[in-house]
Design a protein around this motif. Structure first.
Motif, PDB file in Angstrom:
ATOM      1  N   ILE A   1       0.837  -1.204   0.000  1.00 13.20           N
ATOM      2  CA  ILE A   1       0.000   0.000   0.000  1.00 13.20           C
ATOM      3  C   ILE A   1       0.872   1.255   0.000  1.00 13.20           C
ATOM      4  O   ILE A   1       0.648   2.191  -0.769  1.00 13.20           O
ATOM      5  CB  ILE A   1      -0.940   0.015   1.227  1.00 13.20           C
ATOM      6  CG1 ILE A   1      -1.999  -1.077   1.085  1.00 13.20           C
ATOM      7  CG2 ILE A   1      -1.627   1.373   1.375  1.00 13.20           C
ATOM      8  CD1 ILE A   1      -2.890  -1.228   2.305  1.00 13.20           C
ATOM      9  N   LEU A   2       1.904   1.270   0.859  1.00 15.39           N
ATOM     10  CA  LEU A   2       2.760   2.448   0.965  1.00 15.39           C
ATOM     11  C   LEU A   2       3.534   2.698  -0.333  1.00 15.39           C
ATOM     12  O   LEU A   2       3.707   3.848  -0.737  1.00 15.39           O
ATOM     13  CB  LEU A   2       3.733   2.293   2.142  1.00 15.39           C
ATOM     14  CG  LEU A   2       3.095   2.321   3.538  1.00 15.39           C
ATOM     15  CD1 LEU A   2       4.154   2.102   4.612  1.00 15.39           C
ATOM     16  CD2 LEU A   2       2.348   3.614   3.786  1.00 15.39           C
ATOM     17  N   VAL A   3       3.989   1.625  -0.990  1.00 14.45           N
ATOM     18  CA  VAL A   3       4.685   1.791  -2.269  1.00 14.45           C
ATOM     19  C   VAL A   3       3.721   2.344  -3.319  1.00 14.45           C
ATOM     20  O   VAL A   3       4.058   3.238  -4.104  1.00 14.45           O
ATOM     21  CB  VAL A   3       5.295   0.453  -2.741  1.00 14.45           C
ATOM     22  CG1 VAL A   3       5.790   0.558  -4.186  1.00 14.45           C
ATOM     23  CG2 VAL A   3       6.446   0.046  -1.827  1.00 14.45           C
ATOM     24  N   ALA A   4       2.482   1.808  -3.334  1.00 13.99           N
ATOM     25  CA  ALA A   4       1.485   2.263  -4.312  1.00 13.99           C
ATOM     26  C   ALA A   4       1.163   3.744  -4.129  1.00 13.99           C
ATOM     27  O   ALA A   4       1.119   4.507  -5.105  1.00 13.99           O
ATOM     28  CB  ALA A   4       0.211   1.427  -4.190  1.00 13.99           C
TER      29      ALA A   4
ATOM     30  N   GLU B   1       3.524  -6.072 -13.487  1.00 10.97           N
ATOM     31  CA  GLU B   1       3.524  -6.908 -12.278  1.00 10.97           C
ATOM     32  C   GLU B   1       2.496  -6.439 -11.258  1.00 10.97           C
ATOM     33  O   GLU B   1       1.940  -7.238 -10.494  1.00 10.97           O
ATOM     34  CB  GLU B   1       4.925  -6.944 -11.646  1.00 10.97           C
ATOM     35  CG  GLU B   1       5.434  -5.645 -11.059  1.00 10.97           C
ATOM     36  CD  GLU B   1       6.018  -4.687 -12.085  1.00 10.97           C
ATOM     37  OE1 GLU B   1       6.545  -3.644 -11.670  1.00 10.97           O
ATOM     38  OE2 GLU B   1       5.945  -4.976 -13.297  1.00 10.97           O
ATOM     39  N   ASP B   2       2.210  -5.142 -11.233  1.00 10.73           N
ATOM     40  CA  ASP B   2       1.207  -4.606 -10.304  1.00 10.73           C
ATOM     41  C   ASP B   2      -0.200  -5.055 -10.701  1.00 10.73           C
ATOM     42  O   ASP B   2      -1.031  -5.362  -9.841  1.00 10.73           O
ATOM     43  CB  ASP B   2       1.270  -3.079 -10.271  1.00 10.73           C
ATOM     44  CG  ASP B   2       2.601  -2.575  -9.754  1.00 10.73           C
ATOM     45  OD1 ASP B   2       3.062  -3.105  -8.727  1.00 10.73           O
ATOM     46  OD2 ASP B   2       3.191  -1.667 -10.371  1.00 10.73           O
ATOM     47  N   TRP B   3      -0.469  -5.076 -12.001  1.00 11.27           N
ATOM     48  CA  TRP B   3      -1.783  -5.539 -12.469  1.00 11.27           C
ATOM     49  C   TRP B   3      -1.989  -7.012 -12.131  1.00 11.27           C
ATOM     50  O   TRP B   3      -3.088  -7.428 -11.753  1.00 11.27           O
ATOM     51  CB  TRP B   3      -1.911  -5.328 -13.977  1.00 11.27           C
ATOM     52  CG  TRP B   3      -2.065  -3.892 -14.366  1.00 11.27           C
ATOM     53  CD1 TRP B   3      -1.088  -3.053 -14.804  1.00 11.27           C
ATOM     54  CD2 TRP B   3      -3.265  -3.113 -14.338  1.00 11.27           C
ATOM     55  NE1 TRP B   3      -1.592  -1.799 -15.060  1.00 11.27           N
ATOM     56  CE2 TRP B   3      -2.936  -1.810 -14.787  1.00 11.27           C
ATOM     57  CE3 TRP B   3      -4.590  -3.383 -13.986  1.00 11.27           C
ATOM     58  CZ2 TRP B   3      -3.874  -0.789 -14.887  1.00 11.27           C
ATOM     59  CZ3 TRP B   3      -5.534  -2.369 -14.086  1.00 11.27           C
ATOM     60  CH2 TRP B   3      -5.169  -1.090 -14.522  1.00 11.27           C
ATOM     61  N   ASP B   4      -0.933  -7.813 -12.259  1.00 12.58           N
ATOM     62  CA  ASP B   4      -1.037  -9.243 -11.945  1.00 12.58           C
ATOM     63  C   ASP B   4      -1.273  -9.465 -10.453  1.00 12.58           C
ATOM     64  O   ASP B   4      -2.042 -10.343 -10.051  1.00 12.58           O
ATOM     65  CB  ASP B   4       0.247  -9.972 -12.366  1.00 12.58           C
ATOM     66  CG  ASP B   4       0.410 -10.012 -13.881  1.00 12.58           C
ATOM     67  OD1 ASP B   4      -0.614  -9.880 -14.591  1.00 12.58           O
ATOM     68  OD2 ASP B   4       1.560 -10.155 -14.348  1.00 12.58           O
ATOM     69  N   ALA B   5      -0.606  -8.654  -9.629  1.00  9.27           N
ATOM     70  CA  ALA B   5      -0.696  -8.830  -8.182  1.00  9.27           C
ATOM     71  C   ALA B   5      -2.007  -8.306  -7.604  1.00  9.27           C
ATOM     72  O   ALA B   5      -2.569  -8.890  -6.676  1.00  9.27           O
ATOM     73  CB  ALA B   5       0.486  -8.139  -7.500  1.00  9.27           C
ATOM     74  N   ASN B   6      -2.506  -7.190  -8.124  1.00  7.74           N
ATOM     75  CA  ASN B   6      -3.717  -6.569  -7.561  1.00  7.74           C
ATOM     76  C   ASN B   6      -4.425  -5.776  -8.654  1.00  7.74           C
ATOM     77  O   ASN B   6      -4.200  -4.574  -8.812  1.00  7.74           O
ATOM     78  CB  ASN B   6      -3.329  -5.659  -6.387  1.00  7.74           C
ATOM     79  CG  ASN B   6      -4.552  -5.072  -5.679  1.00  7.74           C
ATOM     80  OD1 ASN B   6      -5.687  -5.287  -6.080  1.00  7.74           O
ATOM     81  ND2 ASN B   6      -4.301  -4.319  -4.613  1.00  7.74           N
TER      82      ASN B   6
END
Length: 499
Positions: free
Chosen positions: A378-381, A451-456
């Motif tokens: 969350i903090l990275v996003a 990779e972000d789309w795959d993860a969440n």
């Protein structure tokens, strides 16, 4: 200048200097956060960011603030662009400065809460487990909203209250950073530092990774070295006028940049980069101090300092400055009389309340989108969203500066300071690296990588909506607002509003 303005609160140079250091971000925390992502190359990133961005950008601000036609302006940023790019684009740029700053609070507020938890306990593993609990996400959201409204209330009190809070937090954050530097130098003078029994072999440079996520995180470094244009909103609140304002900016960028680079280099000697990456944004700073021989309970002290400097420093300044920059010098009547109304210190109180409502909604939306993510994710996003959004006002500034230097003989641009001389070539050349770096980091930070789309997928979709989609919508909304205002006010060509 009105009688009210003559009697306004005046701060000293030293107050302004620490006011700006606090506003620029807490030094050590930002450095450690960048180290968790860029590792041994983080010092190099900051060195390039200082040389190619922070230093030239500071002198650009000084040049823009020296335009004689705008000496009586309250806000700086929007007024400069009103003159150079035209009133419509100036208004849109001012609105973006206000709007994208809202994402900063989504990044900042959850950090304050985690600092509070670490103030109460030194158990890093327990805090990590607590913050990853699903039921804890609404607690973070509600507490963040309450904190923001407290900061809004302080901001309504004007520069006198703000300068006290900000200069105090500036001293506190600066002291903790210097403690880290002195302790690291002392520890290293006695020999090498070990981690889990293994001597740390410092590396000054590794293979430079320019993947999507790394380019996105460049915006963190750019943001931590920027923000000085917001201080022009308080130029008329500093004793000594233009001279002290300029001196404060120059001292700030050189002190701030030097300390950041030194801190980044020292981290290579005391904490392995791969271990920092595993610790993430929440815990790395505490382990860094433990590596220097500080007891575990010192974690509570560091967290307390972080909480105070972030709450009283960055949050207070960024709650107030962008609102003042937009609403004080927006076209008169475009927001109605109530929102543009200011008190004797030039603070638009009603606009601060509206900002509070918008921030409340965005915090709720973002937390819903990242509900199933762990805290570090969350903090990275939010850091990426915040960092990418924060670079957009700078792109407006760069466009304005290019036009300013391209038309050197325009009498409206008469000024008493020219960065790199009065010629075009060197000044325009200094802008090219900034444009390339900012454009790349803005796109990478606002648009989640594969990779972000795959993860969440849901969280990435909401990030797209809160980022690029909302930015396009805001641009359209501002254009529509201005066009309607222009129809009603065809003869109003003022560059700023006098109070």
């Amino acid at each position: 200048m009105s009688e009210k303005s003559d009697a306004r609160y005046q701060m000293s140079l030293i107050t302004f200097l620490f006011f700006s250091i606090a506003g620029g971000g807490f030094v050590l925390k930002g450095v450690v956060s960048q180290y968790t992502d860029w590792g041994n190359n983080s010092w190099l990133l900051y060195a390039f960011a200082s040389l190619l961005y922070a230093i030239p950008y500071t002198f650009m601000i000084i040049e823009l603030s020296s335009i004689k036609k705008l000496r009586e302006s309250e806000s700086g940023y929007q007024t400069w662009l009103n003159l150079i790019l035209g009133k419509k684009l100036g208004f849109i740029a001012g609105f973006f400065y206000f709007y994208v700053n809202i994402f900063y609070f989504v990044d900042l507020l959850p950090n304050i809460i985690t600092y509070f938890i670490y103030t109460c306990t030194s158990d890093v593993a327990w805090v990590t487990q607590l913050t990853s609990q699903t039921w804890f996400k609404p607690v973070i959201s509600i507490t963040s909203i309450i904190l923001f409204w407290i900061a809004t209330w302080v901001s309504m009190k004007g520069p006198k209250w703000l300068s006290r809070a900000l200069s105090f937090s500036g001293y506190a954050g600066f002291a903790l950073t210097m403690l880290f530097i002195v302790s690291a130098v002392y520890k290293l003078s006695s020999g090498s530092v070990t981690f889990n029994g293994t001597v740390i072999a410092p590396e000054y440079m590794q293979h430079i990774d320019l993947s999507w996520s790394k380019v996105a995180s460049m915006s963190w470094a750019l943001q931590s070295l920027g923000g000085l244009e917001a201080l022009a909103a308080y130029k008329r609140n500093i004793r000594g006028g233009d001279r002290n304002f300029r001196l404060g900016l120059v001292l700030n960028v050189f002190i701030f940049s030097t300390i950041i680079i030194i801190s980044s280099l020292l981290l290579n000697f005391i904490l392995p980069a791969e271990q920092a990456a595993n610790l993430g944004l929440l815990s790395a700073i505490y382990v860094a101090f433990q590596q220097l021989g500080f007891p575990v309970w010192w974690t509570n002290v560091i967290a307390l300092f972080l909480m105070i400097t972030t709450l009283c420093g960055s949050l207070m300044l960024w709650t107030a400055a962008p609102v003042k920059m937009l609403f004080v010098d927006a076209p008169k009547g475009i927001f109605g009389n109530k929102l543009s109304e200011v008190n004797s210190e030039g603070t638009p109180v009603n606009a601060l309340k509206i900002q509070g409502i918008i921030v409340t909604v965005i915090i709720i939306l973002f937390m819903l989108g990242q509900f199933n993510s762990e805290m570090n994710t969350i903090l990275v996003a939010v850091k990426n969203l915040d960092g990418g959004a924060a670079t957009i006002p700078v792109l407006f500034m760069l466009a304005g500066y290019v036009k300013l230097r391209y038309l050197p003989n325009n009498p409206d641009y008469a000024r008493d300071f020219h960065f790199l001389g009065t010629g075009r070539f060197w000044a325009l050349l200094s802008v090219v690296p900034m444009i390339i770096i900012f454009a790349a980091s803005t796109i990478a930070a606002l648009v989640p990588g594969p990779e972000d789309w795959d993860a969440n997928f849901t969280g990435s979709l909401i990030q797209i909506i809160l980022g690029p989609v909302s930015i396009i919508a805001v641009f359209y909304y501002c254009s529509l607002m201005f066009n309607r205002w222009r129809v009603k006010n065809p003869d109003d060509h003022s560059l700023f509003n006098k109070i």
